[in-house]
Each structure stands twice: as structure tokens, then as C-alpha cells.
Design a protein around this motif. Structure first.
Motif, PDB file in Angstrom:
ATOM      1  N   LEU A   1       0.851  -1.175   0.000  1.00 52.63           N
ATOM      2  CA  LEU A   1       0.000   0.000   0.000  1.00 52.63           C
ATOM      3  C   LEU A   1       0.894   1.233   0.000  1.00 52.63           C
ATOM      4  O   LEU A   1       2.072   1.149   0.349  1.00 52.63           O
ATOM      5  N   SER A   2       0.337   2.384  -0.376  1.00 55.14           N
ATOM      6  CA  SER A   2       1.089   3.616  -0.186  1.00 55.14           C
ATOM      7  C   SER A   2       1.286   3.849   1.305  1.00 55.14           C
ATOM      8  O   SER A   2       0.532   3.330   2.132  1.00 55.14           O
ATOM      9  N   VAL A   3       2.305   4.631   1.657  1.00 57.05           N
ATOM     10  CA  VAL A   3       2.594   4.867   3.072  1.00 57.05           C
ATOM     11  C   VAL A   3       1.396   5.507   3.767  1.00 57.05           C
ATOM     12  O   VAL A   3       1.012   5.115   4.883  1.00 57.05           O
ATOM     13  N   ALA A   4       0.782   6.501   3.103  1.00 56.18           N
ATOM     14  CA  ALA A   4      -0.372   7.171   3.708  1.00 56.18           C
ATOM     15  C   ALA A   4      -1.544   6.205   3.875  1.00 56.18           C
ATOM     16  O   ALA A   4      -2.201   6.181   4.922  1.00 56.18           O
ATOM     17  N   ASP A   5      -1.799   5.367   2.855  1.00 63.78           N
ATOM     18  CA  ASP A   5      -2.902   4.411   2.956  1.00 63.78           C
ATOM     19  C   ASP A   5      -2.625   3.358   4.018  1.00 63.78           C
ATOM     20  O   ASP A   5      -3.532   2.928   4.747  1.00 63.78           O
ATOM     21  N   ALA A   6      -1.365   2.909   4.114  1.00 62.06           N
ATOM     22  CA  ALA A   6      -1.018   1.914   5.121  1.00 62.06           C
ATOM     23  C   ALA A   6      -1.209   2.468   6.527  1.00 62.06           C
ATOM     24  O   ALA A   6      -1.760   1.798   7.414  1.00 62.06           O
ATOM     25  N   ALA A   7      -0.772   3.716   6.743  1.00 60.56           N
ATOM     26  CA  ALA A   7      -0.928   4.324   8.065  1.00 60.56           C
ATOM     27  C   ALA A   7      -2.398   4.554   8.393  1.00 60.56           C
ATOM     28  O   ALA A   7      -2.846   4.342   9.527  1.00 60.56           O
ATOM     29  N   ALA A   8      -3.188   4.984   7.386  1.00 64.37           N
ATOM     30  CA  ALA A   8      -4.616   5.213   7.620  1.00 64.37           C
ATOM     31  C   ALA A   8      -5.341   3.908   7.927  1.00 64.37           C
ATOM     32  O   ALA A   8      -6.182   3.850   8.824  1.00 64.37           O
ATOM     33  N   LEU A   9      -5.003   2.834   7.179  1.00 59.60           N
ATOM     34  CA  LEU A   9      -5.638   1.542   7.445  1.00 59.60           C
ATOM     35  C   LEU A   9      -5.227   1.002   8.810  1.00 59.60           C
ATOM     36  O   LEU A   9      -6.049   0.435   9.540  1.00 59.60           O
ATOM     37  N   ARG A  10      -3.959   1.185   9.160  1.00 65.46           N
ATOM     38  CA  ARG A  10      -3.499   0.755  10.487  1.00 65.46           C
ATOM     39  C   ARG A  10      -4.291   1.455  11.579  1.00 65.46           C
ATOM     40  O   ARG A  10      -4.779   0.820  12.532  1.00 65.46           O
ATOM     41  N   ALA A  11      -4.444   2.779  11.451  1.00 58.63           N
ATOM     42  CA  ALA A  11      -5.196   3.530  12.451  1.00 58.63           C
ATOM     43  C   ALA A  11      -6.654   3.088  12.493  1.00 58.63           C
ATOM     44  O   ALA A  11      -7.254   2.975  13.568  1.00 58.63           O
ATOM     45  N   ARG A  12      -7.228   2.806  11.312  1.00 62.09           N
ATOM     46  CA  ARG A  12      -8.626   2.384  11.275  1.00 62.09           C
ATOM     47  C   ARG A  12      -8.819   1.030  11.946  1.00 62.09           C
ATOM     48  O   ARG A  12      -9.772   0.822  12.706  1.00 62.09           O
ATOM     49  N   LEU A  13      -7.918   0.072  11.663  1.00 63.65           N
ATOM     50  CA  LEU A  13      -8.040  -1.254  12.269  1.00 63.65           C
ATOM     51  C   LEU A  13      -7.903  -1.183  13.785  1.00 63.65           C
ATOM     52  O   LEU A  13      -8.659  -1.824  14.526  1.00 63.65           O
ATOM     53  N   LEU A  14      -6.924  -0.388  14.270  1.00 61.41           N
ATOM     54  CA  LEU A  14      -6.746  -0.264  15.713  1.00 61.41           C
ATOM     55  C   LEU A  14      -7.932   0.446  16.354  1.00 61.41           C
ATOM     56  O   LEU A  14      -8.319   0.134  17.483  1.00 61.41           O
ATOM     57  N   ALA A  15      -8.506   1.413  15.615  1.00 68.32           N
ATOM     58  CA  ALA A  15      -9.681   2.102  16.155  1.00 68.32           C
ATOM     59  C   ALA A  15     -10.866   1.151  16.266  1.00 68.32           C
ATOM     60  O   ALA A  15     -11.557   1.106  17.288  1.00 68.32           O
ATOM     61  N   LEU A  16     -11.099   0.352  15.226  1.00 64.60           N
ATOM     62  CA  LEU A  16     -12.201  -0.599  15.263  1.00 64.60           C
ATOM     63  C   LEU A  16     -11.969  -1.688  16.304  1.00 64.60           C
ATOM     64  O   LEU A  16     -12.922  -2.240  16.846  1.00 64.60           O
ATOM     65  N   ALA A  17     -10.695  -1.974  16.573  1.00 63.06           N
ATOM     66  CA  ALA A  17     -10.382  -2.972  17.599  1.00 63.06           C
ATOM     67  C   ALA A  17     -10.519  -2.399  18.997  1.00 63.06           C
ATOM     68  O   ALA A  17     -10.320  -3.112  19.981  1.00 63.06           O
ATOM     69  N   GLY A  18     -10.813  -1.083  19.099  1.00 65.54           N
ATOM     70  CA  GLY A  18     -10.949  -0.467  20.414  1.00 65.54           C
ATOM     71  C   GLY A  18      -9.655  -0.066  21.030  1.00 65.54           C
ATOM     72  O   GLY A  18      -9.553   0.116  22.239  1.00 65.54           O
ATOM     73  N   ARG A  19      -8.593   0.088  20.179  1.00 68.88           N
ATOM     74  CA  ARG A  19      -7.280   0.415  20.722  1.00 68.88           C
ATOM     75  C   ARG A  19      -6.744   1.699  20.109  1.00 68.88           C
ATOM     76  O   ARG A  19      -5.551   1.922  20.084  1.00 68.88           O
ATOM     77  N   ALA A  20      -7.568   2.529  19.540  1.00 67.30           N
ATOM     78  CA  ALA A  20      -7.093   3.777  18.957  1.00 67.30           C
ATOM     79  C   ALA A  20      -6.449   4.637  20.022  1.00 67.30           C
ATOM     80  O   ALA A  20      -6.953   4.787  21.117  1.00 67.30           O
ATOM     81  N   GLY A  21      -5.307   5.203  19.684  1.00 67.79           N
ATOM     82  CA  GLY A  21      -4.566   6.005  20.651  1.00 67.79           C
ATOM     83  C   GLY A  21      -3.776   5.158  21.611  1.00 67.79           C
ATOM     84  O   GLY A  21      -2.969   5.665  22.371  1.00 67.79           O
ATOM     85  N   GLN A  22      -4.021   3.793  21.603  1.00 70.82           N
ATOM     86  CA  GLN A  22      -3.272   2.891  22.466  1.00 70.82           C
ATOM     87  C   GLN A  22      -2.890   1.680  21.638  1.00 70.82           C
ATOM     88  O   GLN A  22      -3.391   0.580  21.867  1.00 70.82           O
TER      89      GLN A  22
END
Length: 440
Positions: free
Chosen positions: A120-141
Motif C-alpha cells: 500500500l502507499s505509506v499514507a494508505d497503510a498508516a490510515a488503514l493501520r489507524a482504522r483497524l486499531l480504532a475498530l479494535a478499540g485500541r485507537a490512541g493505544q
């Protein structure tokens, strides 16, 4: 996946093809046919990569990541996001040159790194990473505790664009940066580095001896030498520009030269801390620190995928500072260690003095190793089980080994303790483990 993904996969396949064709193949068929074989196989690998790219994709459905792949046999992998431990952003050399990255998912209980999404592009990879962690309930952690609904960094705070690209790099409070000069010197002080001059001398002798010299002999020797020095070279490349930082609940690690990695290690999942003093490092007072982390793939064949690096090389004060961040109140030099009884010399005629074990207020510590010294520290709250083991010779000598098992893998073992002491140690460890878990 990104449209350039087939090109990157094809380039990787080309390297594998060239490595798979031996020197003997080149000498038998000649350079022209050898080059033709490489081109044909590389084109075939590229075509397969394009077909694989066309039939590969991912879809986030509710709190589940689904990865689709396969042409003749379609396969769908569903990864429950509540089991997601961390998502690592990895950038191999070719990905860095093309502005791409891949995501590697660590799932609790997984046998290996799950569903690498490349590329993935770096921006897309970082955005998807943040989205997955947010949906997992771990955003910001990342990799940490579940964030409450509506907390900052929740699902409504997923970064995009350049902001997302910046989040791919570790933030937090800086703890330590390893000097690249120390890293290079540390790998020169290894047995592999000391064997290298002998290999070079052998090649020179083969070259100067007209009767015994041949291209195949020298090429085979050079290949063997490359295998000997591969480990220290890989360690230098992997740990280059090593940076360690910390936020409230995680350690953040960034390292790598040809392949950069941004990893998060949740502190509450650290099972053991292991300090190692290689023989040749002791003249400079150096050691390295490693972790065992629960929930990561301990069965992963590639050790570079394991988030176990804490300090590739450093002195004791630096190690004490870092261990104090991971295990507050624990000082490596002040741990109460006692050796096994004198009769253990029958089993360790030279290394009895290197063995030791003791109980600290918060951890159990075990020391071992004659040439390479090792100190393993296990918090009581992370102990899964305690075992007392006796071999036939130990029974004759009245000795036993106390094993401390953790969820992270190897644990620790207090070797050859007096039998009565071993049972008392096991009972005390069990009691302290129960107390630590109740108060955790």
C-alpha cells in the motif's frame, strides 16, 4: 493493493531465482543460457504476481478484516479485530524506493504474522493501520488497553493523508537511540567476524595455487563465507538507527536500514526481560536486552518479525534505565542471586559460579551461561506455571531444576538447586504469583 505490487513481488522472485541457480549451473550451461533461464523464470514469476495481485484484496466488515486471495482456489481469511494485538508498518528497500509499505498484523494466539497486506502507499497503510486499531478499540493505544467510547483517537479520529503517513513512525517520549558506530563494533566482536580473515586467507591461497585453483572452488568458498557473516550483517541492517520511545502503555521501536520497521510493544504483555553479555562484549562492558511478549507469534520462523528488541547493544547504566521503564523498581545489578550448592560442580565443573537464582520484591531472576552470560527476569504476575524437574544424575546428587513458564515462550529455569530449596522456591513462587495477580 497498490498497482506497483506485482513489480515488487516480481523483483523479489527474481532474487530468489538467481539465488536458486547454483554456480555449477552457470558453469555447465554458460552465461548466455544462464541469463536466458533467469529471464524466462523472472517473467513467469512476474505474470503470476500480476494474476495474484488482480485476485487479492481486503474488506473491513464490522469488526472483522477479511482478506481475499487465490485464482483457482479462492481463499478468504477472516481476522476478528478484537483479537488484534498490533499492526506493524514495514518498508523493505524496494518499498522505500517506490513510496510503498506493507502491514503485518499480530493476533493473540496466532502461529505467525497474519495477513501481510503488501503493498500500500505509506499514507494508505498508516490510515488503514489507524482504522483497524480504532475498530479494535485500541485507537490512541496501539496494542494496548481498550479505549473507551468517544475517547480521543477513537473511530472518528482516524488520520488521513500526510497526517496518516506521520503516524507510521513511533512517537512518544524518547528513551534511547543506539549509536550506529557501537552497533558496527558490536558485530565485529563476534565469532563470525573473527573467522572471516581465515576464510579470506583460504581464498587467496586457492587463487595463488595454480594447481588447485578453480572458479567453482573459489565461488563455493565465497558462498560459504557469505553464510558465515550473514547473521552479523543482518543484525546491523535490522538494528540500524534503532530508536526506543515510550508512551503511557506501550514501547515504540523504530529500526532498520534496508527495511524500516515501526513496532509497538504493549507493556502489559511483556512476559520476561532477558539481558545477555556475549564473551567478547564484556571487554567494553556491553550487553543486549530482549523481551518476550505474549500474544505475538512465538512460532514465527523469521526472528525479525518478533517484537523482542529492547536494546541491541549498550552499557549497564543504559540497560538499567530501560529495564526500569519496563519493570519499575527492578535494577539488574541489585538482584539477589545465589549460586547452587557446591555439589552442583559435578554437573557444571567450570560454570557453577555463573549460575544463580533469587527472588526480588517484584520479579524472579535467573542467571546462566559460562561464555555468554544471561540474566532472565520474570515478573510474578506473568508466571503461568512452576515446575520442579529432576534428572537421574540430579536425583543422585539431591538437586533439582525449577522451571518458570510464561505465556511468551521460554520463561526461565533455576538450574541444579538443592532439592529442599527447589521445592521451597516453587512454593514461594506460586504464592507470590497468586498475590501479584490479585493486586495487578
Amino acid at each position: 493493493m497498490h498497482p506497483l505490487s506485482p513489480a515488487l513481488h516480481g523483483a523479489k522472485s527474481l532474487v530468489v531465482v538467481i539465488a536458486g541457480l547454483s554456480w555449477s549451473t552457470l558453469s555447465r550451461v554458460g552465461f548466455g543460457w544462464f541469463a536466458a533461464m533467469v529471464v524466462v523464470l523472472a517473467l513467469g514469476a512476474t505474470v503470476l504476481s500480476v494474476i495474484s495481485w488482480y485476485n487479492t484484496g481486503y474488506h473491513v466488515v464490522g469488526r472483522e478484516l477479511r482478506v481475499y486471495e487465490g485464482l483457482l482456489w479462492r481463499r478468504t481469511r477472516a481476522i476478528p479485530l478484537e483479537r488484534l494485538q498490533a499492526v506493524e508498518v514495514v518498508r523493505p528497500l524496494l518499498a522505500q524506493l517506490t513510496g510503498l509499505a506493507e502491514l503485518r498484523l499480530e493476533v493473540v494466539g496466532g502461529g505467525k504474522t497474519e495477513a501481510p497486506l503488501a503493498y500500500l502507499s505509506v499514507a494508505d497503510a498508516a490510515a488503514l493501520r489507524a482504522r483497524l486499531l480504532a475498530l479494535a478499540g485500541r485507537a490512541g493505544q496501539p496494542g494496548g488497553a481498550v479505549a473507551p467510547a468517544g475517547a480521543a483517537g477513537g473511530p472518528e479520529a482516524v488520520p488521513t493523508g500526510q497526517e496518516a503517513a506521520r503516524t507510521a513512525m513511533p512517537a512518544g517520549r524518547p528513551l534511547h537511540a543506539v549509536r550506529n558506530e557501537d552497533l558496527l563494533v558490536s558485530q565485529l566482536l563476534t565469532p563470525q567476524a573473527f573467522l572471516l580473515p581465515f576464510g579470506v586467507a583460504f581464498v587467496v591461497v586457492q587463487f595463488l595455487s595454480e594447481d588447485s585453483w578453480s572458479f567453482i572452488a573459489v565461488a563455493s568458498t565465497l558462498t560459504a563465507m557469505a553464510g558465515v557473516v550473514l547473521q552479523p550483517v543482518r543484525r546491523v541492517l535490522d538494528d540500524w538507527n534503532f530508536r526506543l520511545a515510550r508512551d503511557e502503555s506501550t514501547l515504540r521501536v523504530r529500526n532498520g536500514l534496508l527495511e524500516t520497521r515501526a513496532q509497538t510493544v504493549p507493556l502489559h504483555r511483556v512476559q520476561t526481560v532477558r539481558a545477555t553479555w556475549p564473551l567478547l562484549w564484556r571487554m567494553k562492558g556491553w550487553l543486549r536486552l530482549r523481551l518476550e511478549v505474549a500474544g505475538y507469534s512465538v512460532g514465527e520462523s523469521d526472528e525479525r518479525n518478533r517484537p523482542d528488541r529492547l536494546l541491541p547493544v549498550g552499557d549497564l547504566p543504559t540497560a538499567e534505565m530501560i529495564v526500569g521503564e519496563v519493570l519499575p523498581g527492578v535494577a539488574l545489578a541489585a538482584l539477589p542471586l545465589t549460586p547452587p550448592p557446591p555439589r552442583a560442580r559435578w554437573l557444571h565443573p567450570l560454570g557453577r559460579g555463573a549460575l544463580g537464582a533469587g527472588l526480588h520484591e517484584r520479579v524472579v531472576a535467573v542467571r546462566s551461561g559460562l561464555l555468554t552470560r544471561q540474566l532472565t527476569v520474570v515478573p510474578y504476575a506473568r508466571i503461568q506455571s512452576v515446575r520442579v524437574v529432576q534428572g537421574p544424575v540430579q536425583r543422585r546428587l539431591g538437586l533439582a531444576t525449577v522451571h518458570v513458564d510464561t505465556a511468551g515462550g521460554a520463561g526461565a529455569a533455576a538450574e541444579d538447586r538443592d532439592l529442599a530449596e527447589a521445592w521451597a522456591l516453587a512454593a514461594e513462587l506460586t504464592a507470590r504469583t497468586h498475590t501479584a495477580r490479585r493486586t495487578a
